[in-house]
Design a protein around this motif. Structure first.
Motif: not given
Length: 988
Positions: A196-216
């Motif tokens: 979370i701290e990494s995403i907040k600082s870079t505004s980039v979701i890691p490339a390992s997030a393979e999906s276009d849609l996440y259904v929680f």
């Protein structure tokens, strides 16, 4: 019934037009994905690609480059940091349990993204802090409240310890995280926070997030890292949210707020993230008709037994079994449930494949055979090797008696029998040399790593023994799974040990294994979508069942009354947004009501007993259902209440008896009728057909015990013990006296001879050594003559040897006062045949072994004596002969009965006056008299004083034993049951 997952599957299929490419469905747990997938398969009329299924934990792991460390390794890392910072000498096994607590605290800190530097600040600094701008107003109040209750200036000992420990928490937190990061490892909270701290600082979701849609799907309470991830995904248009709830517990009440805490977090989540489903009829299930039944039970086990009959009322062949759930609030009930269910559910045999059992909760590892086997192996290695280079009996016996040893070796039972027969306190390796399996068990390990590899090998061997077993048998699955789990734990410790992270002694690693296994459960690997579901409340998330029975719905069980162990005080947890007991209570309220909302048949059971720690109160959630019935259910919905009884557990003790039918009487005659002596000798060898005084005393104490021991021939097998109990102590003393007086039979002994021997301690020690060798160590006379009597006594044996020598000195000194004395016999057998006046008249033989038969000279002349040695500290006294045969007397003078028994036998052939005597060796001293008195009358001539009356009472008792109209009944005097070998048969 339309389930929540079915509703979500239909809606999502419609929204995406059946295209699930690059779609991930995220659940709170793995189990929901199996049910969801089956719903998707039924919706589509053509093959489709299923979405990716993942849990929230797996999603975080997929976004991180670090590896999630296992719990054992985490404690090892934390321990290393702790020792480095504090210099503590505390062993790892003592550190382990509160090390787990610390890791849990650190995990909670990171998952809720609390500022650790401020949270773990020096408490004095925190009290003086004025800048609380980073906290909300209610958080500031919580911290201020903490210092009202905790004043660091008040230097009590407990507070000083807390302060000193608190002040190392932040350095420990940092050191722990840094050491993990250096090896690219993390615990779950650390991993989540870094992402979370990494995403907040870079505004980039890691490339390992393979999906276009996440259904929680199906989430409730969210920690701050989860909430942050949800916001990020939603902001980027990559998230849909499906919440499971019912309007009954989230709708506002009369004051504008819902009275149900179950809806607390759902309301927040809908407000913050919205819902992919419109609020409609699918959220009004509590208003549908239901059968709700509350049942009170006197015990936990009574609830487990009730489940079987409940299943008979709800299960039928027209409905799938996976629509029925047995939910345990007290997960310790699982073993009782598994033993109470119909056998066809457990084995899956004899019925269709739909009639299966699926356990979706962990079975306690400590309740399995492999746990006790590993414990026995550890004790063998840490405590079993003696300084003589042999094995100690106790540890050897625990191994040989274990069922897993019997699986591996067919000779284990026979070897144990040999050890017991020869009273082998120390067992040599040679005894196991001819057996391959036992020779692998009884090997010594010289290091911690060697010990772990030994355990790994043994668990693997046991596991292989199940390879050809029927895998459909639930018990076999349980045993195999428990062996695999234990084997994995040991192998993990081997890996850690090989890296140098585990440098501890064998004793420490043994305690560490116990710590780890005591908190582990066995994860069952069944098919969740098939069969009756047995589960804990946590496992019911996202799942719906038509029929639900929930057990142990007691206050204290739901919600749990005990606070989670933590080093962080409640008020600071609340101030920094961490997990609190209030949040957990709301969470379990949600789990409870969510499970109820779509169910049609609901049975809730609770324990109404107030025994022990149980208060016998139904859960607050059940009370809430009763009180808020109108708000929760449709108008007119009733809740029935009833109770189950537990007659087996509440019944009074029954008086047991055995009727003397034909078979029982035949057994007695075969044992005691002299006409059948020839046949008796064929089956019992040289053993005499004899009714002993011990048998008579046994009958008077408890006729039923007499039947068990003498009628049915039952006996408890003798065990080997390093302890010298009272019986063995007496046997050794008898053997010593026999060795002293035996060579002097027929000789007249003078006072000076006995006094000289009493002063010769070395000679008496040799006598004691010989007695120990023969009676305790079971060495033959030939062995003693050849090898002598040298023994390596342990401390207790040496102490008993010393005491016996002292008693010998006292006995010889007392005997010297009676000289001149002639020894007529020691340990001699005397018998008398008598006719039993029963319905079937027959002749039996009475008698036994007399300790000592001597002649002494008194002022009135020569006197024959029958001397019986006793180790009791309480001399027996009798006011009358009736006292000897009084069954109601818990302290009946049975010693006197036995001495008179021998006198009665001897007096039948001896016409001189006979004086029975009881030598209480622990109280014998110069001047003490062993003579027996009845009332105030000393018995110096048994025949003329008491023989006739005593003999009549004795024969009457024997006749009663053989009276077919009088059953062998359990004694009414429970004092006799206290140390009875057969008490388990009677339930006493």
């Amino acid at each position: 019934m339309k389930t929540f997952l079915e509703i979500v599957a239909n809606d999502l299929y419609t929204k995406l037009d059946g295209n699930f490419e690059n779609v991930s469905v995220v659940f709170p747990n793995k189990r929901a994905s199996i049910f969801f997938n089956s719903h998707l398969a039924r919706i589509s009329d053509k093959p489709i690609w299923a979405p990716r299924y993942t849990t929230i934990s797996e999603l975080f792991q997929s976004l991180s480059t670090r590896t999630l460390a296992d719990p054992i390794l985490l404690v090892a890392y934390l321990y290393r940091s702790y020792v480095s910072i504090t210099g503590s000498q505390e062993t790892l096994d003592r550190f382990y349990s509160w090390g787990e607590m610390l890791i849990s605290d650190f995990d909670d800190v990171d998952k809720n993204m609390a500022d650790a530097s401020k949270l773990f600040a020096n408490i004095s600094d925190l009290q003086n802090m004025t800048d609380f701008g980073f906290l909300e107003e209610d958080q500031v109040k919580a911290i201020q409240q903490f210092f009202v209750n905790f004043n660091p200036e008040d230097k009590t000992k407990l507070k000083e310890k807390f302060l000193s420990f608190w002040n190392i928490l932040y350095p420990l937190y940092n050191s722990f995280r840094e050491s993990l990061a250096s090896d690219n490892l993390a615990y779950e909270g650390m991993m989540n926070r870094e992402i979370i701290e990494s995403i907040k600082s870079t505004s980039v979701i890691p490339a390992s997030a393979e999906s276009d849609l996440y259904v929680f799907v199906g989430f409730n309470v969210l920690n701050e890292t989860e909430r942050s991830l949800f916001r990020i995904m939603q902001k980027q248009g990559k998230a849909l949210f499906y919440w499971d709830y019912d309007e009954a517990y989230i709708a506002p009440g009369q004051a504008g707020q819902s009275t149900f805490e179950a809806g607390r977090f759902i309301r927040e989540n809908i407000r913050d993230f919205g819902s992919a489903l419109d609020h409609g009829p699918q959220y009004a299930n509590f208003r549908k008709p239901k059968n709700v039944h509350f049942i009170s039970s006197p015990t936990e086990n009574a609830q487990a037994r009730y489940v079987s009959s409940w299943l008979g009322g709800v299960l039928n062949d027209s409905e799938p079994y996976n629509e029925t759930a047995v939910v345990l609030c007290n997960e310790q009930l699982l073993p009782a449930i598994l033993h109470s269910l119909p056998s066809q559910l457990i084995t899956g045999k004899g019925k269709s494949s739909s009639m299966l059992l699926n356990v979706t909760m962990g079975y306690p590892l400590t309740d399995t055979p492999i746990s006790s086997y590993v414990s026995a192996l550890l004790k063998l290695q840490t405590d079993g090797a003696s300084h003589r280079g042999e094995w100690r009996y106790r540890q050897v016996a625990d191994i040989l008696k274990h069922p897993y040893t019997s699986r591996l070796s067919s000779s284990a039972t026979g070897i144990l029998r040999t050890i017991r027969k020869n009273n082998m306190i120390y067992v040599p390796d040679s005894l196991f040399a001819s057996d391959t399996a036992l020779s692998r068990i009884f090997v010594r390990t010289d290091s911690t790593l060697a010990l772990l590899r030994y355990l790994s090998e043994m668990t693997e061997i046991v596991g292989r023994s199940y390879m050809n077993e029927d895998k459909s048998d639930f018990n076999i699955q349980l045993y195999a799974e428990s062996i695999y789990t234990t084997h994995s734990i040991i192998n993990r410790l081997i890996t850690i040990c090989e890296t140098g992270m585990l440098t501890v002694t064998q004793n420490t690693v043994a305690r560490l294994i116990h710590q780890i296994t005591s908190s582990r459960t066995i994860p069952f690997h069944g098919e969740p979508a098939i069969g009756l579901q047995v589960m804990g409340l946590l496992e019911t998330r996202c799942l719906d069942f038509r029929n639900v029975i929930m057990l142990s719905v007691n206050e204290g069980q739901l919600p749990k009354s005990t606070h989670a162990s933590s080093f962080i005080p409640y008020t600071l947890r609340e101030a920094y947004g961490m997990t609190t007991i209030d949040k957990k209570t709301s969470l379990y309220a949600y789990y409870f009501y969510r499970l109820m909302q779509r169910a049609e048949n609901i049975t809730l059971m609770y324990n109404n007993s107030t025994d022990g720690l149980s208060k016998g109160e139904m859960s607050r959630f059940m009370l809430q259902m009763l009180l808020d019935n109108g708000q929760l259910f449709a108008r007119g919905q009733s809740i029935s209440q009833s109770a189950v009884s537990s007659p087996n557990e509440a019944s009074q003790l029954r008086t047991l008896s055995v009727a003397k039918d034909k078979s029982v009487m035949e057994n007695l005659y075969n044992r005691y009728d002299l006409e059948r002596e020839a046949q008796y000798k064929k089956t019992h060898g040289d053993k005499d057909m004899l009714l002993t005084p011990s048998a008579i005393n046994c009958y008077l104490d408890c006729p039923l015990k007499f039947y068990f021991q003498y009628g049915a021939g039952m006996r408890i097998s003798d065990d080997v013990t390093e302890e010298v109990d009272n019986a063995m102590f007496g046997t050794i003393f008898h053997s010593c006296m026999e060795h002293i007086y035996g060579p002097n039979i027929g000789r007249q002994l003078q006072s000076s001879q006995l006094l000289d021997l009493a002063k010769d301690r070395a000679a008496l020690e040799r006598v004691a050594d010989r007695a120990f060798a023969k009676e305790y160590f079971h060495k033959s006379d030939e062995y003693i003559e050849q090898h002598g009597t040298v023994h390596l006594y342990n401390g207790e044996q040496l102490l008993n040897r010393h005491v016996i020598v002292s008693y010998l000195m006292n006995q010889l000194t007392a005997d010297a006062e009676l000289c001149p004395m002639t020894i007529l016999g020691v340990e001699i057998e005397r018998y008398l045949d008598i006719e039993v006046p029963s319905a079937r008249r027959f002749t039996t033989r009475i008698g036994g072994i007399i300790d000592r038969y001597d002649r002494i000279t008194t002022p009135t002349g020569s006197l024959l004596r029958i001397v019986d040695y006793k180790t009791s500290t309480r001399p027996h006294k009798a006011n009358s002969l009736e006292d000897l045969f009084d069954k109601s007397n818990a302290h009946r003078p049975y010693h006197i009965l036995q001495a008179f028994y021998y006198s009665d036998v001897v007096s039948a052939t001896e016409h001189e006056p006979i004086s029975p005597a009881l030598a209480y060796i622990k109280q014998t001293s110069a001047g003490s008299s062993p003579a027996i008195k009845i009332g105030k009358e000393e018995i110096t001539d048994f025949a003329s004083q008491v023989k006739d009356e005593y003999h009549e009472m004795l024969v009457s008792t024997i006749a009663e034993i053989f009276n077919p109209d009088i059953p062998f009944s359990q004694t009414d005097n429970v004092h006799h049951c206290e140390f009875c070998d057969f008490r388990t048969f009677c339930g006493r």
